[in-house]
Design an enzyme around this catalytic site. Structure first.
Site, PDB file in Angstrom:
ATOM      1  CB  CYS A 106      18.768  39.822  17.692  1.00 11.55           C
ATOM      2  SG  CYS A 106      17.695  41.098  17.048  1.00 11.55           S
TER       3      CYS A 106
ATOM      4  CB  CYS B 281      15.081  35.385  16.932  1.00 13.97           C
ATOM      5  SG  CYS B 281      15.394  37.160  16.885  1.00 13.97           S
TER       6      CYS B 281
ATOM      7  CB  CYS C 247      24.246  44.984  14.305  1.00 13.90           C
ATOM      8  SG  CYS C 247      22.791  43.921  14.172  1.00 13.90           S
TER       9      CYS C 247
ATOM     10  CB  CYS D  68      10.307  40.842  15.037  1.00  8.81           C
ATOM     11  SG  CYS D  68      10.494  40.036  13.425  1.00  8.81           S
TER      12      CYS D  68
ATOM     13  CD  GLU E 188      18.301  44.460  21.025  1.00  7.39           C
ATOM     14  OE1 GLU E 188      18.574  43.345  20.558  1.00  7.39           O
ATOM     15  OE2 GLU E 188      17.980  44.649  22.208  1.00  7.39           O
TER      16      GLU E 188
ATOM     17  CB  CYS F 262      12.625  33.373  14.152  1.00  9.32           C
ATOM     18  SG  CYS F 262      12.355  33.929  12.452  1.00  9.32           S
TER      19      CYS F 262
END
Length: 348
Positions: free
Chosen positions: A339, A121, A107, A114, A94, A118
């Site tokens: 995100c 997120c 962005c 990932c 994205e 975290c």
């Protein structure tokens, strides 16, 4: 994608020249193709109008342009546009267009998913599938710039590597993408208009210093206390605040670039005066500024945004310590703008 074809944008100009000469073509043809690929951002060989039809056909037989395409777009009431992009292997990533009075920011993502987990997120709840290639990062910029021009009659002014993934875990490809974005024979954007955001990998921050990068560095800090940071960002267990401070000092000594600290103020977690005091102390290591970010809650996590009064008091304390502090209001609240949210929704 046909796996027997070579991704033409993985080749340097010199490698392209070598191919053309070996194929019996003039070497200047390579420069023409390279310009079409990187300056004109073309997505098919058929568009390369100053090449013969025969040459275009030959290129199409040997090479592929793995261009990124827009899969879906969401338009926010605040003019933010959130995109899911589809890659040549059908993975989704994205990117977001964030318009403001004084800037037009893209962005972009650097990985599919990932690996850093975290806790606050959305992308942290996705498995990391692979790194993005330089051209896949470049394409996001091209597509978002096109959206900015078509929707707001304004070109991009800024790029932030704050989308899906950890940029410093895709170091070589991220730097190559920036080289193409900033090159005169690429998009010719100024390096100072680009910010790479990291969750904090000390040895790679030092490498940025060694490489003398010209773009800006942002550190997603969110707590200046190891116990709290370990809780929300497991990467801190191997990259403590002390290690990060040393790396940032090294980076600043090499580049003389100030650092930006990103700090989400979570309700009843890191929103007290003590937290602000700890952050102010960490800010003394290198010249810096702080962006306090309003949290966009996600269904996967229990964190919520701190009260406005708490955020203002936090920012006010930092300013009184002579720390440049900006409060960034959350954008695109109505369109899955946190995100990873859009890509996760489309995968489910």
């Amino acid at each position: 994608m046909q796996s027997n074809k070579i991704d033409i944008r993985s080749l340097s100009l010199e490698e392209l020249k070598k191919h053309f000469v070996q194929s019996g073509e003039k070497s200047f043809r390579a420069a023409q193709v390279y310009e079409w690929l990187w300056k004109k951002s073309c997505s098919s060989f058929g568009e390369m109008s100053n090449l013969s039809k025969e040459l275009r056909q030959k290129l199409d037989e040997l090479f592929t342009i793995n261009n990124v395409k827009i899969n879906t777009s969401q338009y926010s009431a605040d003019k933010t546009i959130k995109n899911s992009f589809i890659l040549h292997d059908n993975h989704l990533i994205e990117g977001v267009l964030i318009p403001a009075d004084d800037r037009m920011t893209a962005c972009v993502s650097s990985q599919v998913g990932c690996s850093l987990t975290c806790k606050f997120c959305a992308t942290g709840y996705m498995e990391r599938k692979r790194n993005l290639n330089p051209d896949e990062i470049y394409d996001q910029v091209v597509l978002i710039d096109r959206q900015a021009r078509e929707n707001y009659n304004h070109q991009l002014t800024n790029i932030v590597y704050m989308g899906m993934g950890e940029p410093l875990l895709n170091y070589a490809n991220v730097l190559k993408s920036i080289e193409r974005i900033t090159a005169e024979d690429g998009l010719n954007m100024a390096a100072k208009r680009i910010t790479v955001s990291t969750a904090g990998i000390a040895k790679m921050i030092k490498k940025l210093g060694d490489d003398g990068v010209k773009f800006n560095l942002a550190l997603s800090l969110h707590a200046a206390n190891d116990k709290k940071r370990n809780e929300i960002m497991p990467i801190n267990e191997q990259n403590s605040l002390k290690a990060l401070a040393e790396a940032l000092k090294y980076y600043y000594a090499k580049t003389k670039n100030p650092v930006t600290y990103e700090y989400i103020v979570f309700n009843d977690f890191n929103d007290e005066l003590q937290d602000a005091m700890e952050l102010a102390k960490f800010c003394k290591h290198v010249p810096c500024k702080v962006n306090i970010i309003e949290y966009n809650p996600i269904s996967f996590a229990a964190y919520t945004n701190a009260d406005v009064d708490k955020i203002e008091a936090f920012a006010d304390y930092l300013r009184k310590q002579d720390i440049i502090t900006n409060v960034r209001r959350s954008r695109g609240k109505d369109i899955d703008a946190a995100c990873g949210q859009l890509a996760i929704k489309e995968k489910v």
